[in-house]
Design an enzyme around this catalytic site. Structure first.
Site, PDB file in Angstrom:
ATOM      1  CE  LYS A  93      -4.475   0.947   0.348  1.00  0.00           C
ATOM      2  NZ  LYS A  93      -5.573   0.039  -0.021  1.00  0.00           N
TER       3      LYS A  93
HETATM    4  N1  GLU Z   1      -7.123   0.316  -3.242  1.00  0.00           N
HETATM    5  C1  GLU Z   1      -7.942  -0.812  -3.539  1.00  0.00           C
HETATM    6  C2  GLU Z   1      -8.040  -1.718  -2.322  1.00  0.00           C
HETATM    7  O1  GLU Z   1      -7.882  -1.292  -1.210  1.00  0.00           O
HETATM    8  C3  GLU Z   1      -7.529  -1.528  -4.819  1.00  0.00           C
HETATM    9  C4  GLU Z   1      -6.170  -2.140  -4.817  1.00  0.00           C
HETATM   10  C5  GLU Z   1      -5.734  -2.661  -6.170  1.00  0.00           C
HETATM   11  O2  GLU Z   1      -6.525  -2.698  -7.086  1.00  0.00           O
HETATM   12  O3  GLU Z   1      -4.563  -3.020  -6.272  1.00  0.00           O
HETATM   13  O4  GLU Z   1      -8.354  -2.872  -2.423  1.00  0.00           O
END
Ligand code: GLU
Length: 474
Positions: A109
């Site tokens: 993240k």
């Molecule tokens: N930010 C989104 C989540 O928390 C998508 C993550 C992604 O598609 O890699 O799942």
């Protein structure tokens, strides 16, 4: 800080507490439970951009929780309160989410400590490009090792800047488009990615309501139709979930909570109109299709059938958990229920469909986008017309055999070959359904031992990650 805040652990500690609760049920070799729990690394970058006549300094993070599978995956968030603890908690949730959804990634993240509304588009582009270059330099954006995506405060626009920045740096990478997902269609994005997380919430609820014995635990009767929904946050995820549930499943959205207050309408709000109003007015106040309530948070505690927190982490916490009336909560946001609140709600018998499954639709469609980018061809391009020709032949044969013409309206629907959007939705629906059945199987088997849906999802994730480590000989 009041008493409940003092008692509330940090977001990362909250995720850890939930993990520890679940790991007891999984048989792992010594040390592996701890190896899976810890965050592998967090890179912090402080960079300057000359804006408005002076050097502005920004702080950004990219955290890699687990890399048993690569690339690692997870969004990049833009928010003023982003910090290391939050990014690490979110990266851990990505690891578990990818395992539950069976997408072949580790968890990561990113976050930039910024209020995106305080900057112009041009300024945001410069800031984003600079942040992206810092991450590209260290392979923290790379199609083979780390693939970001949108999250709170970011979307297609930011992903477009990032992929362009990557291309400028790595001019000979033929897979450059796969360095990030959630891109606009014209830059290698996939149909249905923007709606994916909200769509996944809808599919998750449909799947839950197919299982009468599970629904019975909430005390709710019948199907999804007619269930009164409250949605917190009308961002990308909340908007799509609210729109699909109200328009396609006849589940009225009776309240929407936003930054400036809430609007309620017991007959159901028109989500399209409300979104338009929100865009134009910058808040929900003044919306004519419902009545305004200034204290938005109080509506988390209102009477409803399904509560959908779709914004921030920690909104359901020790200060309000006791008063929550919804029998069913589906976590469209990441970490909206703290570990302490989770315990209170479990004791009250509230069923929680947990984030790592409920909002897994986003990363699932990201996976489809990444595969599309690596195969360099859009899904359905080869077979669509051939499929249509085959259906045409079948209809002609039927008409010949029966001597009757095929009804025109039916003909159109029947002949149409599947395009990318149909395939994405079908793949998403299948993923949501099979993930639910895998989690629910554990839930049903261990319910008597006190296992709830969240713990079951954790157990499934830990089992799968543990297996990958063991096959790697670690
Ligand atoms: N930010 C989104 C989540 O928390 C998508 C993550 C992604 O598609 O890699 O799942």
């Amino acid at each position: 800080m009041d008493a409940h805040q003092a008692a509330e652990p940090s977001f990362r500690d909250s995720v850890d507490a939930m993990y520890r609760r679940a790991v007891k049920y999984v048989d792992l070799p010594p040390g592996l439970a701890e190896k899976i729990r810890v965050c592998n690394s967090t890179y912090t970058v402080r960079f300057g951009v000359r804006l408005r006549g002076e050097m502005q300094t920004f702080v950004g993070y990219r955290s890699v929780h687990k890399e048993h599978l690569e690339p690692v995956k997870g969004g990049i968030r833009y928010a003023p309160n982003v910090d290391q603890d939050e990014v690490e908690a979110l990266a851990a949730l990505m690891t578990y989410k990818c395992a539950v959804m069976e997408v072949p990634y580790g968890g990561s993240k990113g976050g930039l400590c910024i209020d995106p509304r305080a900057w112009t588009e041009e300024e945001l582009e410069r800031i984003t490009r600079r942040f992206a270059s810092e991450l590209i330099k260290r392979d923290l954006i790379n199609p083979a090792t780390n693939v970001p995506a949108p999250d709170m405060g970011t979307g297609e626009r930011e992903m477009a800047w990032i992929v362009d920045q990557y291309r400028r740096t790595r001019t000979d990478d033929i897979n450059a488009a796969a360095c990030v997902t959630g891109k606009p269609r014209n830059l290698g994005g996939i149909a249905g990615r923007v709606e994916a997380t909200g769509r996944g919430v809808q599919y998750a609820l449909r799947e839950f309501f197919r299982h009468k014995q599970d629904v019975a635990l909430t005390g709710l009767k019948g199907g999804l139709k007619g269930k009164r929904v409250i949605v917190q946050g009308l961002g990308n995820v909340g908007y799509h979930a609210a729109k699909f549930l109200s328009e396609e499943d006849d589940a009225p959205v009776v309240a929407v909570l936003e930054r400036d207050g809430a609007v309620i309408n017991p007959k159901g709000l028109n989500i399209e109109d409300l979104k338009e109003h929100l865009k134009a007015a910058g808040g929900v106040k003044g919306f004519e299709g419902g009545s305004y309530v200034a204290d938005a948070a109080s509506l988390l505690e209102a009477e409803c059938d399904i509560l959908i927190p779709a914004a921030m982490e920690g909104v359901i916490n020790l200060s309000n958990a006791e008063r929550i009336k919804a029998p069913l909560i589906i976590e469209a946001a990441n970490g909206p229920v703290t570990a302490g609140a989770d315990r209170i709600l479990r004791e009250k018998g509230v069923v929680i469909i947990p984030d790592m499954y409920a909002n897994g639709g986003g990363v699932t469609v990201s996976y489809f986008e990444w595969v599309k980018n690596l195969q360099h061809i859009r899904f359905g391009r080869m077979q669509r017309r051939q499929e249509e020709a085959r259906h045409e032949k079948l209809i002609s044969a039927l008409e010949e055999m029966t001597g009757k013409p095929f009804p025109v309206e039916m003909r159109e629907a029947f002949v149409k070959g599947t395009d990318e959007l149909d395939l994405v939705r079908s793949g998403l629906d299948d993923t949501m359904r099979s993930a639910y059945s895998n989690i629910a199987e554990i839930w049903r088997a261990k319910r008597d031992e006190g296992v709830d849906l969240r713990t079951a999802a954790f157990i499934l994730a830990i089992q799968r990650i543990g297996l990958s480590y063991r096959s790697l000989g670690l």
